[in-house]
Design an enzyme around this catalytic site. Structure first.
Site, PDB file in Angstrom:
ATOM      1  N   LYS A   1     -12.258  -3.653  -1.712  1.00  0.00           N
ATOM      2  CA  LYS A   1     -13.466  -2.824  -1.628  1.00  0.00           C
ATOM      3  C   LYS A   1     -13.512  -1.804  -2.757  1.00  0.00           C
ATOM      4  CE  LYS A   1     -14.108  -3.471   3.302  1.00  0.00           C
ATOM      5  NZ  LYS A   1     -13.437  -3.183   4.557  1.00  0.00           N
TER       6      LYS A   1
ATOM      7  N   LYS B   1      -6.191  -9.410  -5.487  1.00  0.00           N
ATOM      8  CA  LYS B   1      -7.249  -9.736  -4.511  1.00  0.00           C
ATOM      9  C   LYS B   1      -8.500  -8.902  -4.805  1.00  0.00           C
ATOM     10  CE  LYS B   1      -7.185  -7.904  -0.431  1.00  0.00           C
ATOM     11  NZ  LYS B   1      -7.221  -7.450   0.944  1.00  0.00           N
TER      12      LYS B   1
ATOM     13  N   LYS C   1       0.809  -1.229   0.000  1.00  0.00           N
ATOM     14  CA  LYS C   1       0.000   0.000   0.000  1.00  0.00           C
ATOM     15  C   LYS C   1       0.839   1.275   0.000  1.00  0.00           C
ATOM     16  CE  LYS C   1      -4.098  -2.047   2.103  1.00  0.00           C
ATOM     17  NZ  LYS C   1      -4.864  -2.222   3.322  1.00  0.00           N
TER      18      LYS C   1
HETATM   19  P1  AMP Z   1     -10.638  -5.603   5.462  1.00  0.00           P
HETATM   20  O1  AMP Z   1     -11.758  -5.336   4.515  1.00  0.00           O
HETATM   21  O2  AMP Z   1      -9.290  -5.349   4.856  1.00  0.00           O
HETATM   22  O3  AMP Z   1     -10.827  -4.969   6.817  1.00  0.00           O
HETATM   23  O4  AMP Z   1     -10.648  -7.173   5.719  1.00  0.00           O
HETATM   24  C1  AMP Z   1     -11.540  -7.788   6.618  1.00  0.00           C
HETATM   25  C2  AMP Z   1     -11.378  -9.290   6.567  1.00  0.00           C
HETATM   26  O5  AMP Z   1     -11.780  -9.772   5.260  1.00  0.00           O
HETATM   27  C3  AMP Z   1      -9.941  -9.750   6.771  1.00  0.00           C
HETATM   28  O6  AMP Z   1      -9.953 -10.943   7.539  1.00  0.00           O
HETATM   29  C4  AMP Z   1      -9.452 -10.032   5.383  1.00  0.00           C
HETATM   30  O7  AMP Z   1      -8.422 -10.999   5.374  1.00  0.00           O
HETATM   31  C5  AMP Z   1     -10.726 -10.545   4.697  1.00  0.00           C
HETATM   32  N1  AMP Z   1     -10.692 -10.298   3.233  1.00  0.00           N
HETATM   33  C6  AMP Z   1     -10.714  -9.084   2.630  1.00  0.00           C
HETATM   34  N2  AMP Z   1     -10.696  -9.231   1.287  1.00  0.00           N
HETATM   35  C7  AMP Z   1     -10.632 -10.571   1.042  1.00  0.00           C
HETATM   36  C8  AMP Z   1     -10.579 -11.372  -0.158  1.00  0.00           C
HETATM   37  N3  AMP Z   1     -10.582 -10.823  -1.359  1.00  0.00           N
HETATM   38  N4  AMP Z   1     -10.557 -12.723  -0.026  1.00  0.00           N
HETATM   39  C9  AMP Z   1     -10.565 -13.310   1.203  1.00  0.00           C
HETATM   40  N5  AMP Z   1     -10.605 -12.605   2.366  1.00  0.00           N
HETATM   41  C10 AMP Z   1     -10.639 -11.259   2.294  1.00  0.00           C
END
Ligand code: AMP
Length: 328
Positions: A198, A195, A112
Site C-alpha cells: 500500500k 511485493k 517488518k
Molecule cells: P493487507 O493489505 O496486508 O491487509 O492484505 C490483504 C490481502 O491482500 C491479503 O490476503 C494479502 O495476502 C493480499 N495481498 C496484499 N498485497 C498483495 C500482493 N502484492 N499480491 C498478492 N496479494 C496481496
C-alpha cells in the site's frame, strides 16, 4: 453443505491491485459457491498507532471498495471486525495457546521489525497473527483465500487449532489456505523483487491503487521496470518484471500464460505493456464507476446487518471454546 470461506483486508491506506488480484478477486469468484464472510480488519489496523479520523475514513473506504470490487451483500456477509467483539476475546485466547518462538518465526514479523530493536517493535506486530487465528476459527472456516504473504499465518491457525483440539477436545474446524496459482504475489512495478504494497519508498510509482487516476495508472504500467531480453516470457527468476506483468494480465483476463507468451512472441515490450495497461485501466474504471454509485447509508445498512449475522456464529463458537476451556 456449502463450505465456509472467509477473508479480510486491513483498512490501512488505499487498496491496491495486489489486494484485488491476490485476495479479493479469488473471493468474489467463489462467493456464491460458499457460505462467504468478508470483513474489514480494523482491529488489525490498530496494531500500530493510527489517526482515529483517518482510520474511520479508511474503514468506510474499504467497505465501499469491497462492494465496488464485486462482493455481493446478497451472497456474502460483510462486516467490521470491531463490530463483533468475540474477535478480541478469541484472539486473546489463541495468544495464550502460542509459543513466543512460533510468533518470532513469522516472516512478516521478521521483515517488518527489521532494525527496530526490542524497544521499537510494537507488541501488536508480534501478536497480530493470533488475532488472525481467532478471526478464522470463529466462523468454522474451511477456505481462506489470501495472498502468499499470509500463507504462514493460516498455517499457524491450523497448528493452533490442532493443538487446542488435542488439549481440550474437538472444538475447531481445520481451515485450508487458498493461494491462487496466478497473481498470489503481485510485485512492485519499479522493484519487481518486492511485493506491491500500500505504500512504497519510491513515491508509490511501483504501486497501482484501485482508486487511482486512470492516466496515472497507465503511466505506471508503461514505465514498469523490465529487462533488456526483449522477450515476453514467464520466467520469474530471470525476468521478474515481465513475469509480473504477464501475471497481472493473465489474472485479469483469465487467459493462459502460454497463450499470452504465444501472442506476444516476436513483439516488443511497448506493445505488450500497452495491452496490460488497457486491461488494468478497464478494470479500474469498472471498479471506480461502481464505487461512485455507493452512499454512506448503504454501507451502514450492509455492515450493520452483516455484523448481526456474523455475531450469531461467532458467539456460538466462542461459547463452545470457553466451555472447552472450563470458562463457561
Ligand atoms: P493487507 O493489505 O496486508 O491487509 O492484505 C490483504 C490481502 O491482500 C491479503 O490476503 C494479502 O495476502 C493480499 N495481498 C496484499 N498485497 C498483495 C500482493 N502484492 N499480491 C498478492 N496479494 C496481496
Amino acid at each position: 453443505m456449502k463450505k465456509v470461506m472467509l477473508t479480510g483486508v486491513r483498512p490501512s491506506g488505499n487498496l491496491t491491485l495486489g489486494n484485488y488480484l491476490g485476495a479479493i478477486k479469488n473471493f468474489v469468484d467463489r462467493q456464491d459457491k460458499c457460505k462467504s464472510y468478508i470483513f474489514i480488519a480494523d482491529l488489525h489496523a490498530i496494531t500500530s498507532p493510527k489517526d482515529p479520523k483517518l482510520l474511520k475514513e479508511s474503514v468506510e473506504n474499504c467497505i465501499a471498495m469491497y462492494l465496488a470490487c464485486g462482493v455481493d451483500p446478497k451472497k456474502t456477509i460483510i462486516f467490521k471486525q470491531s463490530d463483533v467483539l468475540e474477535h478480541g476475546t478469541m484472539g486473546f485466547i489463541m495468544t495464550f495457546q502460542t509459543k513466543m518462538g512460533e510468533l518470532s518465526r513469522m516472516t512478516q514479523f521478521k521483515h517488518k521489525s527489521q532494525g527496530l530493536g526490542k524497544e521499537g517493535v510494537d507488541t501488536g506486530l508480534f501478536v497480530y497473527p493470533t488475532l488472525m487465528v481467532g478471526d478464522i476459527l470463529l466462523y468454522n472456516t474451511n477456505i481462506v483465500p489470501v495472498g502468499k504473504d499470509q500463507q504462514q499465518h493460516v498455517e499457524l491457525t491450523r497448528d493452533l487449532a490442532e493443538r487446542f483440539n488435542k488439549r481440550y477436545g474437538e472444538t475447531f474446524v481445520m481451515p485450508d489456505v487458498y493461494i491462487a496459482p496466478i497473481g498470489n504475489k503481485i510485485l512492485n512495478l519499479q522493484n519487481p523483487l518486492e511485493k506491491m504494497n500500500k505504500s512504497d519508498s519510491g513515491d508509490n510509482r511501483g504501486t497501482i491503487f484501485l482508486m487511482e487516476d486512470i492516466n496515472v495508472a497507465r503511466k505506471k504500467i508503461m514505465s514498469a521496470v523490465t529487462d533488456n531480453l526483449n522477450c515476453v516470457r514467464f520466467d520469474e527468476e530471470n525476468q521478474p518484471g515481465i513475469s509480473n506483468l504477464i501475471s497481472i494480465l493473465a489474472k485479469i483476463t483469465g487467459e493462459e500464460i502460454a497463450s499470452i507468451e504465444r501472442r506476444f512472441s516476436g513483439k516488443g515490450y511497448g506493445e505488450f505493456k500497452r495491452e496490460v495497461a488497457d486491461r488494468v485501466c478497464e478494470l479500474l474504471s469498472e471498479i471506480q464507476t461502481r464505487y461512485k454509485g455507493l452512499s454512506s447509508e448503504m454501507l451502514d445498512a450492509i455492515t450493520t446487518d452483516g455484523a448481526k449475522r456474523a455475531r450469531r456464529v461467532a458467539r456460538q463458537t466462542l461459547a463452545k471454546t470457553c466451555k472447552a476451556l472450563g470458562l463457561d
